[in-house]
Design a protein around this motif. Structure first.
Motif, PDB file in Angstrom:
ATOM      1  N   TYR A 158      40.344 -32.764  65.319  1.00 57.29           N
ATOM      2  CA  TYR A 158      41.482 -32.643  64.672  1.00 57.29           C
ATOM      3  C   TYR A 158      42.827 -32.559  65.836  1.00 57.29           C
ATOM      4  O   TYR A 158      42.551 -31.994  66.723  1.00 57.29           O
ATOM      5  CB  TYR A 158      41.869 -31.274  64.076  1.00 57.29           C
ATOM      6  CG  TYR A 158      41.004 -30.976  62.748  1.00 57.29           C
ATOM      7  CD1 TYR A 158      41.217 -32.047  61.640  1.00 57.29           C
ATOM      8  CD2 TYR A 158      40.056 -30.262  62.723  1.00 57.29           C
ATOM      9  CE1 TYR A 158      40.466 -31.947  60.505  1.00 57.29           C
ATOM     10  CE2 TYR A 158      39.134 -30.236  61.466  1.00 57.29           C
ATOM     11  CZ  TYR A 158      39.274 -31.061  60.252  1.00 57.29           C
ATOM     12  OH  TYR A 158      38.744 -31.054  59.251  1.00 57.29           O
ATOM     13  N   ARG A 159      43.565 -33.575  65.607  1.00 60.62           N
ATOM     14  CA  ARG A 159      44.761 -33.651  66.570  1.00 60.62           C
ATOM     15  C   ARG A 159      45.840 -32.873  66.424  1.00 60.62           C
ATOM     16  O   ARG A 159      47.022 -33.253  65.976  1.00 60.62           O
ATOM     17  CB  ARG A 159      45.152 -35.455  66.250  1.00 60.62           C
ATOM     18  CG  ARG A 159      43.871 -36.400  66.678  1.00 60.62           C
ATOM     19  CD  ARG A 159      44.357 -37.527  66.264  1.00 60.62           C
ATOM     20  NE  ARG A 159      45.696 -38.337  66.654  1.00 60.62           N
ATOM     21  CZ  ARG A 159      46.318 -38.841  66.013  1.00 60.62           C
ATOM     22  NH1 ARG A 159      45.895 -39.456  64.601  1.00 60.62           N
ATOM     23  NH2 ARG A 159      47.475 -39.558  66.192  1.00 60.62           N
ATOM     24  N   THR A 213      46.183 -34.429  58.156  1.00 63.38           N
ATOM     25  CA  THR A 213      46.642 -35.721  57.450  1.00 63.38           C
ATOM     26  C   THR A 213      46.618 -36.802  58.340  1.00 63.38           C
ATOM     27  O   THR A 213      46.761 -37.690  57.916  1.00 63.38           O
ATOM     28  CB  THR A 213      48.208 -35.451  57.287  1.00 63.38           C
ATOM     29  OG1 THR A 213      48.932 -35.275  58.193  1.00 63.38           O
ATOM     30  CG2 THR A 213      48.326 -34.187  56.177  1.00 63.38           C
ATOM     31  N   LEU A 214      46.408 -36.526  59.729  1.00 60.75           N
ATOM     32  CA  LEU A 214      45.948 -37.400  60.778  1.00 60.75           C
ATOM     33  C   LEU A 214      44.606 -37.973  60.915  1.00 60.75           C
ATOM     34  O   LEU A 214      43.684 -37.036  60.576  1.00 60.75           O
ATOM     35  CB  LEU A 214      46.620 -36.984  62.092  1.00 60.75           C
ATOM     36  CG  LEU A 214      47.890 -36.385  62.106  1.00 60.75           C
ATOM     37  CD1 LEU A 214      48.221 -35.741  63.383  1.00 60.75           C
ATOM     38  CD2 LEU A 214      49.033 -37.394  61.666  1.00 60.75           C
ATOM     39  N   THR A 215      44.374 -39.211  61.378  1.00 61.34           N
ATOM     40  CA  THR A 215      43.115 -39.498  61.710  1.00 61.34           C
ATOM     41  C   THR A 215      42.541 -38.812  62.977  1.00 61.34           C
ATOM     42  O   THR A 215      43.152 -38.179  63.738  1.00 61.34           O
ATOM     43  CB  THR A 215      43.126 -41.028  62.507  1.00 61.34           C
ATOM     44  OG1 THR A 215      43.950 -41.239  63.425  1.00 61.34           O
ATOM     45  CG2 THR A 215      43.455 -41.984  61.106  1.00 61.34           C
ATOM     46  N   LYS A 216      41.160 -38.400  62.828  1.00 59.72           N
ATOM     47  CA  LYS A 216      40.589 -37.565  63.865  1.00 59.72           C
ATOM     48  C   LYS A 216      40.325 -38.283  65.073  1.00 59.72           C
ATOM     49  O   LYS A 216      40.133 -39.522  65.028  1.00 59.72           O
ATOM     50  CB  LYS A 216      39.249 -36.950  63.325  1.00 59.72           C
ATOM     51  CG  LYS A 216      39.457 -36.171  62.248  1.00 59.72           C
ATOM     52  CD  LYS A 216      38.108 -35.103  61.791  1.00 59.72           C
ATOM     53  CE  LYS A 216      38.196 -34.209  60.687  1.00 59.72           C
ATOM     54  NZ  LYS A 216      38.160 -34.972  59.552  1.00 59.72           N
ATOM     55  N   THR A 217      40.344 -37.428  66.055  1.00 61.11           N
ATOM     56  CA  THR A 217      39.895 -38.244  67.592  1.00 61.11           C
ATOM     57  C   THR A 217      38.323 -38.207  67.652  1.00 61.11           C
ATOM     58  O   THR A 217      37.651 -37.137  67.271  1.00 61.11           O
ATOM     59  CB  THR A 217      40.226 -37.265  68.794  1.00 61.11           C
ATOM     60  OG1 THR A 217      41.941 -37.094  68.673  1.00 61.11           O
ATOM     61  CG2 THR A 217      39.900 -37.917  69.907  1.00 61.11           C
ATOM     62  N   VAL A 232      40.527 -39.246  58.032  1.00 63.72           N
ATOM     63  CA  VAL A 232      41.444 -38.307  57.430  1.00 63.72           C
ATOM     64  C   VAL A 232      41.024 -37.575  56.292  1.00 63.72           C
ATOM     65  O   VAL A 232      40.327 -37.759  55.615  1.00 63.72           O
ATOM     66  CB  VAL A 232      42.776 -38.861  56.766  1.00 63.72           C
ATOM     67  CG1 VAL A 232      43.734 -38.184  56.402  1.00 63.72           C
ATOM     68  CG2 VAL A 232      43.520 -40.050  57.924  1.00 63.72           C
ATOM     69  N   ASP A 233      41.328 -36.018  56.407  1.00 61.94           N
ATOM     70  CA  ASP A 233      40.685 -35.137  55.455  1.00 61.94           C
ATOM     71  C   ASP A 233      41.111 -35.330  54.045  1.00 61.94           C
ATOM     72  O   ASP A 233      40.512 -34.843  53.035  1.00 61.94           O
ATOM     73  CB  ASP A 233      40.896 -33.708  56.064  1.00 61.94           C
ATOM     74  CG  ASP A 233      40.005 -33.294  57.013  1.00 61.94           C
ATOM     75  OD1 ASP A 233      39.236 -33.989  57.390  1.00 61.94           O
ATOM     76  OD2 ASP A 233      39.802 -31.961  56.887  1.00 61.94           O
ATOM     77  N   GLY A 234      42.529 -35.959  53.933  1.00 61.48           N
ATOM     78  CA  GLY A 234      42.933 -36.045  52.683  1.00 61.48           C
ATOM     79  C   GLY A 234      44.319 -35.178  52.354  1.00 61.48           C
ATOM     80  O   GLY A 234      44.756 -34.604  53.314  1.00 61.48           O
ATOM     81  N   ILE A 244      51.027 -34.089  51.242  1.00 57.36           N
ATOM     82  CA  ILE A 244      51.078 -35.214  52.231  1.00 57.36           C
ATOM     83  C   ILE A 244      49.715 -35.652  52.299  1.00 57.36           C
ATOM     84  O   ILE A 244      48.805 -34.946  52.856  1.00 57.36           O
ATOM     85  CB  ILE A 244      51.497 -34.824  53.684  1.00 57.36           C
ATOM     86  CG1 ILE A 244      53.008 -34.246  53.378  1.00 57.36           C
ATOM     87  CG2 ILE A 244      51.661 -35.808  54.613  1.00 57.36           C
ATOM     88  CD1 ILE A 244      54.122 -35.092  52.959  1.00 57.36           C
ATOM     89  N   ALA A 245      49.391 -37.129  52.591  1.00 49.95           N
ATOM     90  CA  ALA A 245      48.113 -37.558  52.443  1.00 49.95           C
ATOM     91  C   ALA A 245      47.636 -38.326  53.784  1.00 49.95           C
ATOM     92  O   ALA A 245      46.756 -38.242  54.109  1.00 49.95           O
ATOM     93  CB  ALA A 245      47.842 -38.608  51.463  1.00 49.95           C
ATOM     94  N   ASN A 246      48.607 -38.714  54.551  1.00 49.62           N
ATOM     95  CA  ASN A 246      48.354 -39.331  55.856  1.00 49.62           C
ATOM     96  C   ASN A 246      49.654 -39.568  56.682  1.00 49.62           C
ATOM     97  O   ASN A 246      50.732 -38.782  56.218  1.00 49.62           O
ATOM     98  CB  ASN A 246      48.052 -40.669  55.418  1.00 49.62           C
ATOM     99  CG  ASN A 246      49.064 -41.635  54.680  1.00 49.62           C
ATOM    100  OD1 ASN A 246      50.390 -41.279  54.883  1.00 49.62           O
ATOM    101  ND2 ASN A 246      48.708 -42.120  53.474  1.00 49.62           N
ATOM    102  N   ASP A 247      49.539 -39.989  57.836  1.00 49.75           N
ATOM    103  CA  ASP A 247      50.448 -40.099  58.960  1.00 49.75           C
ATOM    104  C   ASP A 247      51.978 -40.556  58.463  1.00 49.75           C
ATOM    105  O   ASP A 247      52.853 -39.808  58.853  1.00 49.75           O
ATOM    106  CB  ASP A 247      50.063 -40.429  60.366  1.00 49.75           C
ATOM    107  CG  ASP A 247      49.593 -41.923  60.128  1.00 49.75           C
ATOM    108  OD1 ASP A 247      49.533 -42.420  59.066  1.00 49.75           O
ATOM    109  OD2 ASP A 247      49.374 -42.613  61.113  1.00 49.75           O
TER     110      ASP A 247
END
Length: 313
Positions: A158-159, A213-217, A232-234, A244-247
């Motif tokens: 998680y970022r 909501t961000l892509t993981k590393t 992304v978890d959703g 909020i669904a994404n960055d």
């Protein structure tokens, strides 16, 4: 020798004598004072915007504040302001140009002169040591070097660092990290402990929820970092009840908020004054927020503050 008693002189008479003795300011004195005030105003404006002394034309201007628009178009201003913004949006200078994407994109936005300030964060760009159009861009938040710089080291990928920087860059959010809390491990479960939950799971800025909501590393065995699009978890409920669904949805919600407008004027104030605004400067600050809400450019915020009569007082 005989001395005569002197009659006391009335206080009003003393004041009258003093007034009569004081020379009356001449017209030349008044003109000299006015000229000095204008020159000081020109100097203050020039140094604030460019870091240099006023040009002869600005110093001789009948109203130096009329020269604000020219200062906003000066390449020296672009450079000075880009460096300032980079220092405000990053804890320290990056190791390579791509890591200082805020500097590069600020210079691009300000040089154009007509781009909205929100383009810094939602514009369709890719930012390295230059700015190029990219339909999948999100200001500089999807630029590779910036993503790697703030990838963080959370065990599950998680970022958290990126989540915080995105909110700090757009709204001015300031949080103080607490580390080595006794009995608490650095995992998602550990961060739900009462000592950590205040920043990570509650409040509008809940870091863990925003990070979801961000892509993981992802790191491979050689340490190569990637950010898989499907990681992304959703949807998460953050920012005071927003789903909020994404960055992209996250950043758009942040730049649409009142906090974004206030932070923009706070940055403009700090650039011009070298400090945050004070309570007595509330009316000017409100004018800045109104101007920025209408025009959307950082230039509108800076111009409103610099052209106000209080700036040269």
């Amino acid at each position: 020798m005989r001395f005569s008693r002197l009659a006391p002189v009335a206080a009003g008479a003393v004041a009258l004598v003093a007034a009569l003795a004081k020379p009356t300011p001449s017209r030349a004195d008044g003109e000299a004072e006015t000229t000095a005030l204008k020159e000081r105003c020109a100097t203050r404006l020039a140094i604030a915007f460019t870091g240099k002394s006023a040009s002869p034309e600005l110093a001789a201007s009948a109203n130096p504040q009329d020269g604000v628009e020219a200062l906003l178009a000066d390449p020296l201003f672009f450079e000075r302001f880009a460096r300032f913004i980079n220092s405000e949006l990053n804890p320290e200078a990056g190791m390579m140009p791509g890591e200082d994407a805020a500097y590069t994109l600020t210079k691009h936005v300000m040089t154009d002169g007509k781009l909205p300030w929100k383009d810094m964060f939602v514009g369709a760009y890719d930012v390295t040591d230059a700015v190029t159009p990219n339909a999948n861009g999100l200001g500089y938040f999807r630029s590779k070097a910036w993503m790697e710089r703030y990838a963080g080291n959370e065990a599950q990928g998680y970022r958290l660092a990126a989540a915080y920087r995105i909110m700090q860059n757009t709204t001015g959010l300031e949080l103080v990290a607490t580390t080595n809390v006794e009995g608490v491990d650095d995992t998602a479960a550990g961060r739900q402990n009462v000592a950590c939950a205040g920043c990570h799971y509650t409040g509008w800025f809940a870091l863990d929820l925003v990070a979801k909501t961000l892509t993981k590393t992802k790191r491979d065995k050689d340490g190569v970092v990637t950010f898989p699009a499907n990681s992304v978890d959703g949807p998460q409920t953050v920012l005071g009840g927003k789903t909020i669904a994404n960055d992209k949805e996250l950043v758009q919600a942040l730049v649409d908020s009142d906090n974004f407008k206030v932070n923009t004027c706070r940055l403009a104030f700090k650039f011009l004054y070298g400090r945050a605004e004070t309570t007595c400067e509330g009316p000017v600050f409100d004018k800045c927020v109104d101007a920025f809400s209408s025009a959307g450019t950082m230039q509108s915020a800076l111009s409103t503050i610099a052209k106000d009569a209080t700036f040269c007082q």
